[in-house]
Design an enzyme around this catalytic site. Sequence first.
Site, PDB file in Angstrom:
ATOM      1  N   VAL A   1       0.935  -1.176  -0.046  1.00  0.00           N
ATOM      2  CA  VAL A   1       0.019  -0.011   0.057  1.00  0.00           C
ATOM      3  C   VAL A   1       0.922   1.217  -0.143  1.00  0.00           C
ATOM      4  O   VAL A   1       0.559   2.231  -0.645  1.00  0.00           O
ATOM      5  CB  VAL A   1      -1.034   0.268   1.200  1.00  0.00           C
ATOM      6  CG1 VAL A   1      -1.804   1.230   1.391  1.00  0.00           C
ATOM      7  CG2 VAL A   1      -1.997  -1.098   1.237  1.00  0.00           C
TER       8      VAL A   1
ATOM      9  N   CYS B   1     -10.844  -3.012   1.561  1.00  0.00           N
ATOM     10  CA  CYS B   1     -10.937  -2.709  -0.026  1.00  0.00           C
ATOM     11  C   CYS B   1     -12.082  -3.204  -0.625  1.00  0.00           C
ATOM     12  O   CYS B   1     -12.901  -2.863  -1.567  1.00  0.00           O
ATOM     13  CB  CYS B   1      -9.921  -3.483  -0.828  1.00  0.00           C
ATOM     14  SG  CYS B   1      -9.467  -4.968  -0.002  1.00  0.00           S
TER      15      CYS B   1
ATOM     16  N   HIS C   1     -11.146  -6.350  -7.390  1.00  0.00           N
ATOM     17  CA  HIS C   1     -11.729  -7.461  -6.528  1.00  0.00           C
ATOM     18  C   HIS C   1     -13.227  -7.445  -7.267  1.00  0.00           C
ATOM     19  O   HIS C   1     -13.957  -6.306  -7.415  1.00  0.00           O
ATOM     20  CB  HIS C   1     -12.371  -6.905  -5.126  1.00  0.00           C
ATOM     21  CG  HIS C   1     -10.967  -7.306  -4.062  1.00  0.00           C
ATOM     22  ND1 HIS C   1      -9.654  -7.781  -4.656  1.00  0.00           N
ATOM     23  CD2 HIS C   1     -10.646  -6.507  -2.909  1.00  0.00           C
ATOM     24  CE1 HIS C   1      -8.861  -7.808  -3.648  1.00  0.00           C
ATOM     25  NE2 HIS C   1      -9.245  -7.231  -2.680  1.00  0.00           N
TER      26      HIS C   1
ATOM     27  N   ARG D   1     -10.760   1.568  12.410  1.00  0.00           N
ATOM     28  CA  ARG D   1     -11.967   1.978  11.579  1.00  0.00           C
ATOM     29  C   ARG D   1     -12.906   2.037  12.305  1.00  0.00           C
ATOM     30  O   ARG D   1     -14.127   2.622  12.087  1.00  0.00           O
ATOM     31  CB  ARG D   1     -12.054   0.778  10.511  1.00  0.00           C
ATOM     32  CG  ARG D   1     -11.229   0.901   9.551  1.00  0.00           C
ATOM     33  CD  ARG D   1     -11.357  -0.158   8.195  1.00  0.00           C
ATOM     34  NE  ARG D   1     -10.262  -0.234   7.345  1.00  0.00           N
ATOM     35  CZ  ARG D   1      -9.856  -1.157   6.748  1.00  0.00           C
ATOM     36  NH1 ARG D   1     -10.393  -2.481   6.997  1.00  0.00           N
ATOM     37  NH2 ARG D   1      -8.797  -1.328   5.886  1.00  0.00           N
TER      38      ARG D   1
END
Lengths: 352, 352, 352, 352
Positions: free
Chosen positions: B16, B150, B243, B110
Amino acid sequence: MSEKIRVGILGATGAVGQRFAQLLENHPWFAVTALSASERSAGKPYTEAVNWRLDTPIPSELAGMVVSACEPNLPCDVVFSGLDSSVAGPIEEQFATAGYAVISNSRNHRMDEDVPLLIPEVNPDHTAIIPHQRRRRGYGRGFIATNPNCSTVGLTMALKPLADRFGVRQVSVATMQALSGAGYPGVSSMDVLDNVLPYIKDEEEKMEREPLKLLGRCDGERFEPLVLTVSAQCNRVHVLDGHLECVSVKLEKKAEPEEVNDAFRTFSGLPQALGLPFAPARPIVLREEADRPQPRFDRDTEHGMAVVVGRVRPCRLLDFKFLALVHNTIRGAAGAAVLNAELLKAQGYIGA
Amino acid sequence: MSEKIRVGILGATGAVGQRFAQLLENHPWFAVTALSASERSAGKPYTEAVNWRLDTPIPSELAGMVVSACEPNLPCDVVFSGLDSSVAGPIEEQFATAGYAVISNSRNHRMDEDVPLLIPEVNPDHTAIIPHQRRRRGYGRGFIATNPNCSTVGLTMALKPLADRFGVRQVSVATMQALSGAGYPGVSSMDVLDNVLPYIKDEEEKMEREPLKLLGRCDGERFEPLVLTVSAQCNRVHVLDGHLECVSVKLEKKAEPEEVNDAFRTFSGLPQALGLPFAPARPIVLREEADRPQPRFDRDTEHGMAVVVGRVRPCRLLDFKFLALVHNTIRGAAGAAVLNAELLKAQGYIGA
Amino acid sequence: MSEKIRVGILGATGAVGQRFAQLLENHPWFAVTALSASERSAGKPYTEAVNWRLDTPIPSELAGMVVSACEPNLPCDVVFSGLDSSVAGPIEEQFATAGYAVISNSRNHRMDEDVPLLIPEVNPDHTAIIPHQRRRRGYGRGFIATNPNCSTVGLTMALKPLADRFGVRQVSVATMQALSGAGYPGVSSMDVLDNVLPYIKDEEEKMEREPLKLLGRCDGERFEPLVLTVSAQCNRVHVLDGHLECVSVKLEKKAEPEEVNDAFRTFSGLPQALGLPFAPARPIVLREEADRPQPRFDRDTEHGMAVVVGRVRPCRLLDFKFLALVHNTIRGAAGAAVLNAELLKAQGYIGA
Amino acid sequence: MSEKIRVGILGATGAVGQRFAQLLENHPWFAVTALSASERSAGKPYTEAVNWRLDTPIPSELAGMVVSACEPNLPCDVVFSGLDSSVAGPIEEQFATAGYAVISNSRNHRMDEDVPLLIPEVNPDHTAIIPHQRRRRGYGRGFIATNPNCSTVGLTMALKPLADRFGVRQVSVATMQALSGAGYPGVSSMDVLDNVLPYIKDEEEKMEREPLKLLGRCDGERFEPLVLTVSAQCNRVHVLDGHLECVSVKLEKKAEPEEVNDAFRTFSGLPQALGLPFAPARPIVLREEADRPQPRFDRDTEHGMAVVVGRVRPCRLLDFKFLALVHNTIRGAAGAAVLNAELLKAQGYIGA
C-alpha cells in the site's frame, strides 16, 4: 468381455466424450463397442479423429476403433451422449426410438416432463417415469435419461441431506467455475488470464431450475418439483477443473451447526447401498479446515465422484453458509452419466 | 511546491505504501516530504529499501529520499498510513497525539466510536466527528481518519445510490478477490495456480460490519449505524488486481430494473461537486454488456477510482442481483485514502 | 486534421488491427479515415464489428466508422495491413497496384526480393529498393513495405549494436512468447494453463531467416543478406504480452563484457535522429539487475517501443549470453509498422 | 514390514520431504520409521507439523508419527535428506559419521571429490567411490550419496544415450522451470502471474558443472569429468511441476536424425536391467508429435520417473536440437533419491 453390456459414445471426440472414453476403460459392467461423432470424424480411427486432451493416454482398446457417424445403427445397446446441445435433441430421440438406452449429459431433454433428470444419490426413484416415457413416445425398449448441469450436481448433492433432514426453502449460490466446463477450445487464454468472466450463458437459469425437479417427487406419471427458490450467480475463473460454489440456505426447521455438519458427514444413498462401481464411498466429504475445499487439492476426492463441502457456518441473512466443490467433468458430467447407467442397470432398465 | 501540504507515508515500503508513493507523484495539493518504514529500512534511500512491484518507475523525487523510522518526528503535517495492522494501532495514535493528521488505510481504528470511516461519496459528513475525537483523545490538531477495507469500498459505493433512493435492508455478497489484496509476497504461486482460496482471514467480518457504519449517520458525537444485514463469502482468485463482487440486495421500496440502473448511472457525490483531484468523474460506471465488469478490462476505469457495476437483474430470492468491481489497491486502499485527505482539506480539517 | 495523411487499416477487427486503431489515435501525422475487414464485418459500425480486446476504449472517432470490405477503393493514401497471412498476399498487391502505400505486418511479402523488410533503427536504407519494386511490379505510386515477425524484431534490434561494433557470426536463441502473439481467440486456456507449448508453427524458420535480410545490405536493386547462422527454439508461455528471448552470440571481434553493455546502452538509430513520433528515446534499454527484463514489468518500457536487454554475461559456448524482451504487439507488430510509415514519410516515400 | 529397511526423512516437512513421504508409501523395500525436521516441528505429530501441499493424502502410517529433531539418533539405517542447503552440509556429515547411509537431494556435497553424484541410468558405477569416502572420512558404515539438481537430471539423462553412441562435445540449454522447484512458499503469485522470471540463483552454474561429473568416469578413488562444454540459461515460468529444457548439442560423430531418435528410443540402463522398484520401464520416452513434450500432459509419464524427449531436429549451429522434460520434484528430486537408494541396496551398500 463377452458378458459386458455393449455401450457406445455419442460425441466421442468432444470434451465430455473423451471423459466417457477414459472413465469407461476397464468398467466391470460396460464395454465400449462403438464411438460416434460428426461427419468430419466418421471413418477415421479414434486416435486420429480425436484431439485428446486428458492426462492419461487414450484407452488402448479404443485407439484404433473407427469412429462412426451419429446414426442409430451402432453395435451396442446403450449410448452415452456427450453431444453438443445444438444437435443432441433429435439425435438422442432417434436412438431412443431405435431401442437404445440413451444416457445423456446434454441439456436438451433434462426438463422434459417424461424424462428423468437423475442424481442416483438424490432421486433414484425418478427412473419410475421410464415406462411412462416409453409408452408416451412409443420408444419400445429405448428411453432417455439425463444428468444435470455440472454446477447443479454440486449444489443439489449438497442440498439433499439438508432437504431430507431439515427441509430447504431458499438457496443463494455464487459459483466459480472451471474452464473445462466450457468445452474445448472453449475459453481463450487471452480472455481469462488475470481475469474472471462473470457470465456463463444459460447457466444461472439451469441452476435455478434443475434442483427443483431433482429434489421433487415422481409418481411414475409426472414430476412434482420441490417448492424452493434458488438464486444463482455464475462466474468462470482461472481453474482447469472443479466448480466451487458459495452457498447460503434457509431451512424449514431450525438446525444447529453441528447437526448440519452431521447431515453432510453421514449422508449416503442408494448407489452406496447397492455398491455401484462408480459410487463414491462417501458421496459428500466434509472438510473441517478453515480454507477447504479448494479446486486443485480436493476435486479428485473419491476419484472425482464426491462433492466436497466445507466452511459450514451460520449466515446472517439465511440460516447457513457453506462451500461445495464438484469435479465438473467427472461427477458433474461423464461420471454422473456412468453412475446413472449403473443405477439403471441395477434397477433393470438396461441390460436385462 | 512550497505551497503544497507536506505529507509523509507510514509503511512506505509495503504494497500500500508503494501505491501511495505512486499515486501522490505530481499531486496538485500534496508533496511527499517523508517516507518511513520499519527499523530494517530506516536510514536507506527509498530505492534501496523498497522492493518496488508496480509497473511504473519509482517517482524520481522519492528514489533517493532516505527512509525514516515510524516515529512522530517526520517533516510533514499529514501522514498516510499503509502500516500493517499488527503495528498500526499505537503508531497511528502516537502520530495523532503529536499533531499529525493521520489518514489511514489500516483496519485498527476503523470501528472506533470516535474515528470516521470514510468514503467521500458515501458519508462525507462523518468527518464531523473529528472535533469530538480531538477533545476526547486530547489530540490537539491531530486526528485519525480511516478508509474501509478494499472489498467494503466496492460494495458500499454500489449500495449507496440504492440506499439513497430505495433503502437497502439485506445484502448477500460473494467475492472473488485479487492477489494484491494479500500484500507482498502474500499468496504463494503454488497455492493459487489452478486454484481458488475460499477463505480470507477476517474479511467476511469486515464486509458484514463496515458498511453499516458507512451508510449510517453521524451527529458529531456518535455514529448511528444503518439497520442492515450483510452476509459475505470471500474468496481469493487468480487475478492480480481488482475485486469482483456478486451482490444481491433486498430494498425497502419496490423498484423497477430501469430505476436501479438509473440510480447507478446518475450517482454523484460531494467529491464530484467539489472537483477533488482524485474524484472520478463518474464514481459508479454502469456497464450494460452481458459479461462485464471483468477485472482485467475494467479495473482501471477512471484511473482505478470508479466502481464498475454490471449485470443488474432481478433476483428470485431478494430483489436485485448485480456485479461490482473495485480496484482494490487504488479505490480500495491508497486512492481511497488520498481522496479522504482531499475531502478533509476541502473541509478545512487539514492544511488550514 | 485536414493536413494529416489519410490512412486505412486492413484487417481492422483483428488483434493487430485493433492495435493499429489504438496506436494511431491522435497520431500527429496520420489520421485513420478507413477501416476494412472481411465480408462479415463490412457495412457495420466499427464498434459493432469488432470484439475489442484492448484495455483502453475504442478511439471515439473510430467507434461509429463503418467498416468496408478489403477492396482498393478506400478513402486514404496509406494502408496498414494487419491481415491474416492466409489472405494478405494478393490483397496487399491489389492495394499497391492501385497506388496505395502498403505498410504490412503480414509475413507474405517479407522475403520478396524487391520488398523491404524494415526496422527503422536497423536498416532504414533498405527503403531504397522501393523505386526498383515500383518499376518491376508496375506499381506506380504504390508499394509494399513490411516489418518482421514479432520475435525477430526483439532479436534483431538486440543484435544490431553488436553487429555494428563487433560483428555477429552465430546466434542461438530460445524464446518464451506471449499468448497475444497467436491472435484472438488464439490459444485455448485449457492448453496453456499450468503448461508451456513448445512449438509455434513456422516461427523458428522466420527467426532463422529474417535477421539475415534485416542485417544485410541493399544496393537499391537487390538485398545481400548478412552471413550469419541463427538457430531458434520457440515456445509459448503463460504471459499476455511480451516475448522474452534467451540469446547467445558469437562475435567476430573479441569484446569485453563492459563493451557489450556499452554497445547496448549507447545504441541509437535514424528514427531517434529524425525524432520520429513513435521512435523510443532509447531503442534498447539495458537493465542491470540480476533478474530483468521480465515481461510484466518491462514490456511497456518506452510505451512498448523499446527492446529491453539484460543479464549480459559471458557464454561458455559462444561469446555472450543475454536476454531480450520485446512487446510483441507493439514494437513487434503494430508499432513496428507505424514507425516504418513514419520513416517512409520522413524519407519522402509517402505523403509527398 | 519387519524385513524392510528402516528409513528416515530429514527435512520431512519441506517440499522435497513431503514428496519423500508420498513416494515411500508402500515401498517394497523401505519403511519410513523416522521423520525429522527443524526445532519448530520437533515433538509434533507429522500431520500437525506439516503444511501438506500434495494432492494425495498424507500416508496414514505417517500422519501420527512424531517428528524428531535432525539429530543422528533416529531409529533407522538410511536417511533421505531433503534439507535446505543452508543447513544440509554439516547435518548430513553428522549422520554419515554416525553410520547412516545418507541419500541426499541437497546440493552441498554433490561436487565433493569423494561423494558420488548419481543418476542410476547414467553412472551407477560411481558408487565405487563409497569405500574410498568411508576410509577418507572415517565414516564406518555410513556414507553420503547425492542426486543432481532437478534440471541437471533432465538434461543429463537426455545426453546419456547421445554420449554413449555419438559422443557429446557441446551443449546449449535454455530452461523453463516449474514453480515447485523453488520450494514452498517459494515464488510469490504477484511475481509470476502474467510473467517469466529469467533468473534462478546458482542454477545455471549447477547445470554447467554437474553433467560433467555425471557423464565422467570414476576409478574408485577419483572422478574424471567428461570434457564437455555446457552453457545454460534458466528461467522460471508459470507451471506447477515439470522443467522443460530446450537443448542443442554438438556430437563427436556425425549422426542422422533417425539414429538420434533411435538412441533415445532404445535407451535403457542398469535400473531397468535390475528391475529396481522405482525404475521406469522406459527412462527416456520419445514423443514424435510436433508439439510435445508439454509439462502438464507429459510430466507424469512413467509415474514422473521418465524424461520425455521430443522435437528432435537438426540445429543450424550445433548438430541437433530437442526438448527434454523432467518432473522436477519426482525424477528431479525425491524420486531420484529413492532410485539411488534402490541402486545402493542392489549393489550392497545399504541394507546388507
